[in-house]
Motif scaffolding. Sequence first.
Motif, short mmCIF file in Angstrom:
data_model
loop_
_atom_site.label_atom_id
_atom_site.label_comp_id
_atom_site.label_asym_id
_atom_site.label_seq_id
_atom_site.Cartn_x
_atom_site.Cartn_y
_atom_site.Cartn_z
N ARG A 19 0.70 -1.28 0.45
CA ARG A 19 -0.14 0.21 -0.08
C ARG A 19 0.76 1.44 0.07
NH1 ARG A 19 -4.18 -3.27 2.54
NH2 ARG A 19 -2.58 -2.57 5.83
N ALA A 20 1.75 0.88 0.97
CA ALA A 20 2.79 2.53 1.42
C ALA A 20 3.44 2.97 -0.92
CB ALA A 20 3.70 2.18 2.34
N TYR A 21 3.84 1.92 -0.99
CA TYR A 21 4.49 1.51 -2.23
C TYR A 21 3.71 1.82 -3.37
CZ TYR A 21 6.59 0.30 -6.84
OH TYR A 21 6.85 0.57 -8.11
N ARG A 22 2.58 2.20 -3.49
CA ARG A 22 1.18 2.29 -4.71
C ARG A 22 1.15 3.56 -4.08
NH1 ARG A 22 -1.59 -3.01 -3.89
NH2 ARG A 22 -2.33 -2.13 -2.21
N LYS A 23 1.16 4.42 -3.24
CA LYS A 23 0.99 5.45 -3.03
C LYS A 23 2.06 6.83 -3.02
CE LYS A 23 0.01 8.65 1.34
NZ LYS A 23 -0.44 8.52 3.02
N MET A 24 3.14 6.00 -2.95
CA MET A 24 4.57 6.77 -3.37
C MET A 24 4.64 7.21 -4.61
SD MET A 24 5.15 8.29 0.02
CE MET A 24 6.85 8.68 0.12
N SER A 25 4.64 5.84 -5.45
CA SER A 25 5.08 5.34 -6.58
C SER A 25 4.35 6.98 -7.27
CB SER A 25 5.24 4.58 -7.02
OG SER A 25 3.69 3.85 -7.30
N ARG A 26 2.80 6.39 -7.05
CA ARG A 26 1.84 7.40 -8.18
C ARG A 26 2.38 9.06 -7.47
NH1 ARG A 26 -3.62 4.40 -5.84
NH2 ARG A 26 -3.20 2.24 -6.94
N LYS A 27 2.82 9.33 -6.33
CA LYS A 27 3.09 10.37 -6.14
C LYS A 27 4.11 11.09 -6.19
CE LYS A 27 4.12 13.51 -1.00
NZ LYS A 27 4.46 13.20 -0.27
N TYR A 28 4.93 10.21 -6.85
CA TYR A 28 7.09 10.88 -7.32
C TYR A 28 6.39 10.25 -8.14
CZ TYR A 28 7.80 12.12 -2.30
OH TYR A 28 7.14 12.88 -1.04
N HIS A 29 5.86 10.14 -9.46
CA HIS A 29 5.73 9.34 -11.06
C HIS A 29 6.47 10.00 -11.32
CE1 HIS A 29 4.90 7.51 -14.06
NE2 HIS A 29 5.70 6.29 -14.41
N PRO A 30 7.33 10.38 -12.04
CA PRO A 30 7.52 11.65 -13.02
C PRO A 30 7.26 12.42 -14.23
CG PRO A 30 9.71 9.98 -12.83
CD PRO A 30 8.26 9.49 -12.42
N ASP A 31 6.07 11.13 -14.65
CA ASP A 31 4.78 11.84 -15.40
C ASP A 31 3.77 12.99 -14.72
OD1 ASP A 31 6.01 10.37 -17.37
OD2 ASP A 31 5.14 8.31 -17.16
N ILE A 32 3.37 12.72 -13.62
CA ILE A 32 3.14 13.36 -12.67
C ILE A 32 3.64 14.76 -11.47
CG2 ILE A 32 1.10 12.95 -10.33
CD1 ILE A 32 0.15 11.63 -13.52
N ALA A 33 4.85 14.10 -11.33
CA ALA A 33 5.21 15.25 -10.01
C ALA A 33 6.09 16.02 -11.27
CB ALA A 33 5.70 14.53 -9.01
N GLY A 34 6.92 14.74 -12.19
CA GLY A 34 7.80 15.96 -12.83
C GLY A 34 8.88 15.44 -13.29
N ALA A 35 9.95 16.11 -13.44
CA ALA A 35 11.26 15.13 -14.95
C ALA A 35 11.97 15.61 -12.77
CB ALA A 35 11.87 15.88 -15.32
N GLU A 36 11.90 16.18 -12.03
CA GLU A 36 12.41 16.54 -10.64
C GLU A 36 11.90 16.04 -9.98
OE1 GLU A 36 9.36 19.26 -10.09
OE2 GLU A 36 9.99 18.45 -11.68
N PHE A 37 11.30 15.13 -10.22
CA PHE A 37 11.61 13.80 -8.69
C PHE A 37 11.68 12.22 -9.61
CE2 PHE A 37 8.17 17.28 -7.51
CZ PHE A 37 8.04 17.04 -6.43
N GLU A 38 12.52 12.75 -10.34
CA GLU A 38 13.00 11.09 -11.13
C GLU A 38 13.98 10.47 -10.11
OE1 GLU A 38 13.73 8.60 -14.32
OE2 GLU A 38 12.37 10.19 -14.33
N GLU A 39 14.54 11.65 -9.26
CA GLU A 39 15.59 9.78 -8.39
C GLU A 39 15.08 9.77 -6.84
OE1 GLU A 39 18.89 9.35 -8.31
OE2 GLU A 39 18.83 10.62 -10.87
N LYS A 40 13.48 11.06 -6.96
CA LYS A 40 13.11 10.70 -5.84
C LYS A 40 11.75 9.19 -5.96
CE LYS A 40 11.19 10.74 -1.69
NZ LYS A 40 12.25 10.87 0.04
N GLY A 51 5.25 -2.81 -16.76
CA GLY A 51 4.22 -2.46 -15.26
C GLY A 51 2.69 -2.14 -15.40
N ASP A 52 1.70 -1.57 -14.78
CA ASP A 52 0.49 -1.17 -14.15
C ASP A 52 0.82 -0.25 -15.37
OD1 ASP A 52 -0.26 -3.90 -13.91
OD2 ASP A 52 -0.14 -3.49 -11.61
N LEU A 53 -0.88 0.01 -16.04
CA LEU A 53 -1.07 1.85 -15.84
C LEU A 53 -2.34 2.15 -14.82
CD1 LEU A 53 -1.21 4.18 -18.46
CD2 LEU A 53 -2.86 2.76 -19.73
N TYR A 54 -1.99 2.71 -15.06
CA TYR A 54 -3.05 4.12 -14.23
C TYR A 54 -3.49 5.14 -15.40
CZ TYR A 54 -1.30 1.33 -9.66
OH TYR A 54 -1.43 0.18 -8.94
N VAL A 55 -5.08 4.85 -14.74
CA VAL A 55 -5.90 5.93 -15.95
C VAL A 55 -6.47 7.38 -14.99
CG1 VAL A 55 -7.29 6.51 -17.50
CG2 VAL A 55 -6.01 4.55 -17.59
#
Length: 380
Positions: free
Chosen positions: A21-42, A244-248
């Motif tokens: 659950r924590a991984y799904r939450k954090m991966s969506r939060k910091y995904h570069p396609d959503i958060a921006g390229a600056e969160f790539e390392e995070k 991986g999975d695609l979230y829409v």
Amino acid sequence: MADYYEVLGISKDASEDDIKRAYRKMSRKYHPDIAGAEFEEKFKEVNSAYEVLSDSQKRQMYDQGVDPNNPGASGFAGASGFDGFSDVFGQFFGGGFGGGASQGPIPRTQPGRDALTRMTIDLKTAVFGGTVQTTINTYGLCQECGGTGAEKDTKPVTCPDCHGQGFVQKVVRTILGQMMTTAPCERCEGHGTIIEHPCPSCFGKGRVRSKRTVGVAVPAGIADDSRLRLASQGEVGEGGGAAGDLYVDIRISKDHDFSREGDDLHCWIKVPMSWAVLGHDLTIDTFDGPQSISIPAGCQPDDTITLKGLGVTKMRTQERGELIAHVAVEIPTKLKDSEEKLIISFSKSHDSDATHTAQASKPAPQNRKGFFNRLKDALS
């Protein structure tokens, strides 16, 4: 050593479900396609943390002070007893005290990341459901090499430095003297093989970035701001690894004729004053086609007419909500002389005793039938 528990925002006694659950939450939060390229390392940190903590053996190593993602940077922090000391000592001697298992080559095939996209649908699709096409820009399998990363008719060859082991032993100087340590092979980057002739399309990665169209099955009754998951429709991993999975994320556009409240649809129909007074039959448009409704005689402004089973599909039961038509009575602003005389005649017979408009916190009961019968008689 990175604190993977802190990266995922969980405690050290977290269960497997808590980690997921924590991984799904954090991966969506910091995904570069959503958060921006600056969160790539995070985002990479989140994936590294999940890779370790989701594997029971790797998690045990990590809890003993050894980072499986970076064994050369491990230390005594978190190690306990003989097992922890053996793990750390093994980093110098290439194995445990018992001459245990050595490191293996790093696979070229890696799992792909999840992808996220947004899509807007119309209200009718939300009511009935359906398949909607959307275009995503993500990594897909390289068709030229089939994911191997090697040019056509060639294959990766065994690394001559590590002989396919992926790791080499080196002598290092320590405070205890010279010791033997194991490190990833620099020539093959730990893979054990070398791609001498990389694929010209993917440059040895086994995947290329491209646009592709995906059909999204939208369930009937879906709500605005919902998120759908399409398994294995995300990014293809390096080396042709599993996608991986695609979230829409679903947004529902505003409709010209209807608004939605839960499982019900609402519309407003404007009718002439005479229809409200005398009653009238008319046809309105719905998502199910034209429907006949009857304006009852004496209909008041903001009265409603309910059509059952013509609303939004309920996701759990697949039944339909209601379509509620609100009546807006149109008061004429200009009257012919003959029309004005009729209204004046009605006013004299009905409103002669009126002094002022009543004021109250809510409408007072009135004899609607008698009022409209008299107005009907005046207009007939």
